[in-house]
Design a protein around this motif. Structure first.
Motif, short mmCIF file in Angstrom:
data_model
loop_
_atom_site.label_atom_id
_atom_site.label_comp_id
_atom_site.label_asym_id
_atom_site.label_seq_id
_atom_site.Cartn_x
_atom_site.Cartn_y
_atom_site.Cartn_z
N GLY A 145 45.69 74.15 47.97
CA GLY A 145 44.66 74.63 48.86
C GLY A 145 43.41 73.76 48.78
O GLY A 145 43.19 73.05 47.80
N THR A 281 48.63 71.27 55.74
CA THR A 281 47.69 72.19 55.11
C THR A 281 47.28 73.31 56.03
O THR A 281 46.33 74.01 55.76
N MET A 284 47.37 76.68 54.22
CA MET A 284 47.02 76.71 52.81
C MET A 284 45.80 77.58 52.58
O MET A 284 44.83 77.56 53.33
N ARG A 285 45.80 78.34 51.53
CA ARG A 285 44.64 79.15 51.20
C ARG A 285 43.78 78.41 50.19
O ARG A 285 44.27 77.67 49.36
N THR A 287 41.82 78.07 46.81
CA THR A 287 42.07 78.72 45.53
C THR A 287 40.85 78.68 44.68
O THR A 287 40.46 77.66 44.19
#
Length: 287
Positions: A145, A281, A284-285, A287
């Motif tokens: 992420g 991406t 994507m989170r 983090t």
């Protein structure tokens, strides 16, 4: 927005231009191209590397526009491979205070940045000893992420780990206790290695002692160990469970680390790594 004096703005533009012209494209992972008419990088290439618009960067070199932010200055310093002294000079010309050492705008050692640039086939990133991410390559963003948007104490992944439950989604719940203990032991080692006058680590530890009973209990155990080579499991939001090796290269003073990730031998993670370049991406989170 704040504005700088015309003299300082002109000096800033000249300095950026001089640093741009000394860099060969290959040194920053760009193709030389058959029709290159400038000795170093083009303005649009610097803008791309720094995550700025071409128009904005053009204004900076012309000595116009508004005062650049500390985040933009840090990005320019990395894009132009500035030394620590050159980075400081850039901040002075822009009328900005030097960033706190170890923060998200910290200067990345040029040697580590060069190594990161060459690691194109594996996820890699540079972090501080307090687990503040300074720069990631695209595969690291796809794996972990985008960690570039955090500011202040939240820039430290260790701080988020103990204060923000969503930060733990990167790891399977069964591994949280092991990760917590490893983070605390690593933080104790990093804090002890710093100069006694350094307050950054102490402030962070003091805050966590008051915010997280889990951190306080683990801190009382006095475990100490730098994280060097880890085998860990990551719970990727798209690819699922991935088993990886996380390797570390420390700077001479221990303040920065180059991390790179490889698939664990004997697992299907090698195939999953190949998919990282495919999925990108988009989901994507942070983090």
């Amino acid at each position: 927005m704040a504005h700088m004096s015309s003299v300082k703005h002109a000096e800033l533009g000249s300095f950026l231009r001089s640093r741009r012209e000394r860099i060969r494209p290959a040194e920053v992972g760009l193709p030389a191209g058959p029709r290159r008419r400038v000795p170093g990088l083009r303005r649009d290439e610097v803008a791309q590397l720094a995550g700025a618009s071409v128009d904005y960067y053009n204004e900076l070199e012309r000595g116009a526009g508004s005062q650049p932010s500390t985040q933009m200055l840090a990005a320019l310093a990395r894009a132009l491979r500035l030394t620590a002294d050159e980075r400081d000079h850039l901040y002075h010309l822009a009328g900005r205070p030097l960033p706190v050492h170890g923060g998200a705008a910290s200067h990345v050692h040029p040697g580590m940045l060069d190594l990161l640039q060459r690691l194109t086939s594996t996820p890699a990133q540079v972090i501080t000893d307090l687990h503040v991410t300074l720069v990631q390559n695209p595969l690291a963003v796809a794996l972990l992420g985008d960690q570039s948007g955090f500011r202040g104490v939240r820039a430290s992944f260790v701080h988020r780990w103990f204060t923000e439950p969503e930060a733990r989604r990167l790891y399977p719940e069964a591994d949280h206790e092991v990760q917590s203990r490893a983070f605390v032991a690593d933080l104790r080692a990093a804090a002890a290695r710093r100069d006694s006058k350094d307050s950054e680590a102490g402030s962070m530890i003091g805050a966590l002692l008051g915010l997280s009973p889990e951190f306080a209990a683990l801190w009382a155990d006095h475990d100490v160990a730098f994280r060097r080579d880890d085998r860990k499991r990551l719970d990727h939001p798209t690819l699922g469970l991935m088993q990886v090796n996380c390797l570390n290269l420390f700077s001479e003073d221990g303040r920065q680390r180059l991390l790179w990730f490889t698939p664990a031998v004997g697992t299907d993670s090698a195939d999953l790594f190949d998919l990282l370049t495919v999925i990108g991406t988009q989901d994507m989170r942070a983090t």
